[in-house]
Design a protein around this motif. Sequence first.
Motif, PDB file in Angstrom:
ATOM      1  N   THR A   1     -16.114  70.222  68.523  1.00 40.91           N
ATOM      2  CA  THR A   1     -15.433  68.551  68.502  1.00 40.91           C
ATOM      3  C   THR A   1     -13.815  68.341  70.273  1.00 40.91           C
ATOM      4  OG1 THR A   1     -13.397  68.508  67.126  1.00 40.91           O
ATOM      5  CG2 THR A   1     -15.164  67.491  66.599  1.00 40.91           C
TER       6      THR A   1
ATOM      7  N   GLU B   1     -10.431  64.525  69.767  1.00 39.53           N
ATOM      8  CA  GLU B   1     -10.230  63.954  68.782  1.00 39.53           C
ATOM      9  C   GLU B   1      -8.836  63.742  67.949  1.00 39.53           C
ATOM     10  OE1 GLU B   1      -9.612  66.568  65.197  1.00 39.53           O
ATOM     11  OE2 GLU B   1     -11.454  67.478  65.915  1.00 39.53           O
TER      12      GLU B   1
ATOM     13  N   LYS C   1     -15.755  62.442  69.450  1.00 34.44           N
ATOM     14  CA  LYS C   1     -15.137  63.147  68.730  1.00 34.44           C
ATOM     15  C   LYS C   1     -14.158  62.304  67.490  1.00 34.44           C
ATOM     16  CE  LYS C   1     -17.353  66.147  71.602  1.00 34.44           C
ATOM     17  NZ  LYS C   1     -18.848  66.893  71.058  1.00 34.44           N
TER      18      LYS C   1
ATOM     19  N   SER D   1     -14.609  64.238  63.991  1.00 32.26           N
ATOM     20  CA  SER D   1     -13.796  64.587  62.623  1.00 32.26           C
ATOM     21  C   SER D   1     -13.750  64.312  61.760  1.00 32.26           C
ATOM     22  CB  SER D   1     -12.025  64.817  63.464  1.00 32.26           C
ATOM     23  OG  SER D   1     -11.356  65.645  62.429  1.00 32.26           O
TER      24      SER D   1
ATOM     25  N   CYS E   1     -14.653  71.943  61.804  1.00 27.43           N
ATOM     26  CA  CYS E   1     -14.130  71.318  63.123  1.00 27.43           C
ATOM     27  C   CYS E   1     -13.365  72.640  63.522  1.00 27.43           C
ATOM     28  CB  CYS E   1     -13.612  69.719  63.119  1.00 27.43           C
ATOM     29  SG  CYS E   1     -15.001  69.368  62.581  1.00 27.43           S
TER      30      CYS E   1
END
Length: 260
Positions: free
Chosen positions: A144, A148, A162, A166, A185
């Motif tokens: 990611t 995120e 992103k 997640s 992640c």
Amino acid sequence: MKIDHHERRVLVTGGSSGLGRAMCLAFAACGAQVAINYRSSGEEAEALVKQIRDDGGTAIAVHADVSNPAAVEVMFEQIDAIWGGIDILVNNAGIDGSRATVWQGRVEEWQNVVDINLNGAYLCARQALRRMIGQQHGVVLNITSVHERIPWGGYSAYAASKAGLSMMAKSMALESAPYGVRVLCLAPGAIQTPINEAVWSDPQGCEDLLQKIPMARIGQPEDVAGVAVFLASDLAAYMTGATIYVDGGMTNYPSFSHGG
């Protein structure tokens, strides 16, 4: 304590350059068989295959646009035919898109970022999980970003993709945990790769970037690759559904380091 990936079959999407390349090399160094996915950089992928094989490892290059469901299915069938399945998927393929505010950006550009970063990861995870659930083991590692969690002006599609990746990973982790499959992640911060060369190669841009990083240095691809091979290993066997940040402290609000 040694990280051992011998006899494990790993697919790294977007594996021919940048973070993907570093992770391919790291997994190969730990004994894994590495499938290097590429969309347009065939020469780079084949050169990386040669490098890994010259070092005594096992690698293949597999072409696919991860945003194309049919192409993804064919890619996994190719891996099945060569290696009989997959043990680790690294969803790394991604783009940041062109900088634009939401009201100025083109719908097509938004869609392209989401198609590759989020839909592409879903399509690959879908194929990988079908195989991993049946064999009762496997790891899906989604790359990611600090974005995120941190908003990024001008790149709303990237940040949204992103953040979505997640939460999708957390849902996949819940679904697959009873079958012995882990989903995680890994969120890099500012890493020195070709995708952000315009920033770190510019003195002013680099200075501004370093102010956002408490450790006062830009990360290297190997910083991420080392964590990736750990998270996919048995040393992390009790970890799932989490995001691990490799960001030099970027998510720790460095502007507050001297008080509010």
